[in-house]
Design an enzyme around this catalytic site. Structure first.
Site, PDB file in Angstrom:
ATOM      1  N   ASP A  13       0.841  -1.202   0.000  1.00 54.16           N
ATOM      2  CA  ASP A  13       0.000   0.000   0.000  1.00 54.16           C
ATOM      3  C   ASP A  13       0.874   1.248   0.000  1.00 54.16           C
ATOM      4  OD1 ASP A  13      -0.083   0.815   3.204  1.00 54.16           O
ATOM      5  OD2 ASP A  13      -0.153  -1.348   2.920  1.00 54.16           O
ATOM      6  N   GLU A  53      -7.747   4.237  12.826  1.00 54.63           N
ATOM      7  CA  GLU A  53      -6.621   3.898  13.698  1.00 54.63           C
ATOM      8  C   GLU A  53      -6.617   4.695  14.998  1.00 54.63           C
ATOM      9  OE1 GLU A  53      -2.884   4.121  11.548  1.00 54.63           O
ATOM     10  OE2 GLU A  53      -3.967   3.971   9.635  1.00 54.63           O
TER      11      GLU A  53
END
Length: 283
Positions: free
Chosen positions: A88, A179
């Protein structure tokens, strides 16, 4: 009258100290022996990775190419040869040479890439447009993700993603990256916001999004509340070597080296075969 006999003081015998197993040199020897056994066991466990790096990479810088992190990466990838590898990227990786970004160590082919598209209610990743186009051009299965900011309006964040990302046949479902914990709202309020984002994005693209998070965050806040969603989990634990059944994708390191990308990059494993990954894409 007889004088009483003088009282004699009984002699006090000093006991000799017995050697204690956990004292002095014996303790030091035991600790060193344990350390050596632990080191030997670790070396044996990672023998394939160590053999690869020490036998075939001697022409490269020792400090850079023979790191423990690299050994683990080789070990984990080797144990998932029937799965699909991917990576990613975001603007933090800078300009990617997509011609070169096709394999790790010329041994583990890369089949998919997640690309950061947006963050919060108004941020668009500076490299998303080019990365999105180049990934398709170089025949990588691509997916776009949104970095969720807990203290910003969830609907505005969904609108930002929808306005930026156009998904096509063969692309992966959209990804919600969560997150952080909120500073200005409760956990319950955060969950409501996440659900609003997910529902709006699902309605727009007509596909259920993937949720990305760390394993602890997933276990503490998402696992029970968001059943029915697929998860992309980050876990960099050195001793974690196998993808768990409940993880669709596993981001197992952030310290990999991918040709064509400066610095380190995240590497992921899809929990299935190449054919299954194709079925999972948008039709």
């Amino acid at each position: 009258m007889k004088k009483p006999a003088p009282i004699r003081k009984s002699a006090v015998r000093k006991s000799k100290k017995k050697n204690n197993f956990f004292s002095g040199n014996v303790l030091k020897f035991s600790l060193w022996a344990f350390f050596i056994l632990l080191l030997a066991g670790t070396a044996y466990h990672y023998r394939e990775g160590l053999a690869y790096y020490f036998s075939f990479k001697t022409d490269k810088r020792l400090a850079e190419e023979k790191r423990i992190a690299d050994v683990r990466i080789y070990q984990v990838l080797s144990k998932h040869e029937n799965k699909v590898y991917g990576f990613d990227v975001s603007e933090y990786q800078g300009d990617v040479d997509w011609e070169k970004a096709n394999a790790i160590e010329e041994k583990f082919p890369l089949g998919f890439v997640f690309i950061r598209a947006t963050a919060g209610k108004n941020r668009v990743d500076a490299t998303f447009k080019d990365n999105w186009k180049e990934a398709k051009k170089h025949k990588l299965i691509r997916g776009a993700y949104h970095y969720y900011r807990p203290n910003e309006n969830s609907i505005e964040q969904a609108d930002n993603f929808i306005k930026t990302v156009k998904l096509h046949k063969g692309d992966l479902p959209p990804v919600l990256d969560i997150e952080k914990l909120p500073k200005e709202q409760s956990i319950d309020s955060l969950k409501i916001g996440l659900k609003r984002w997910l529902k709006k994005v699902e309605k727009h693209y007509n596909v259920k999004p993937i949720i990305y998070s760390g394993e602890s965050y997933y276990n503490d806040f998402l696992k029970e509340e968001f059943k029915g969603y697929t998860f992309w989990i980050a876990n960099y634990n050195f001793f974690e070597e196998t993808i768990k059944d409940e993880w669709l994708f596993w981001q197992f390191t952030e310290k990999a080296t991918v040709p064509g990308i400066k610095g380190t990059v995240d590497v992921n494993i899809y929990n299935g075969t190449p054919k299954q990954l194709q079925y999972f894409t948008i039709n």
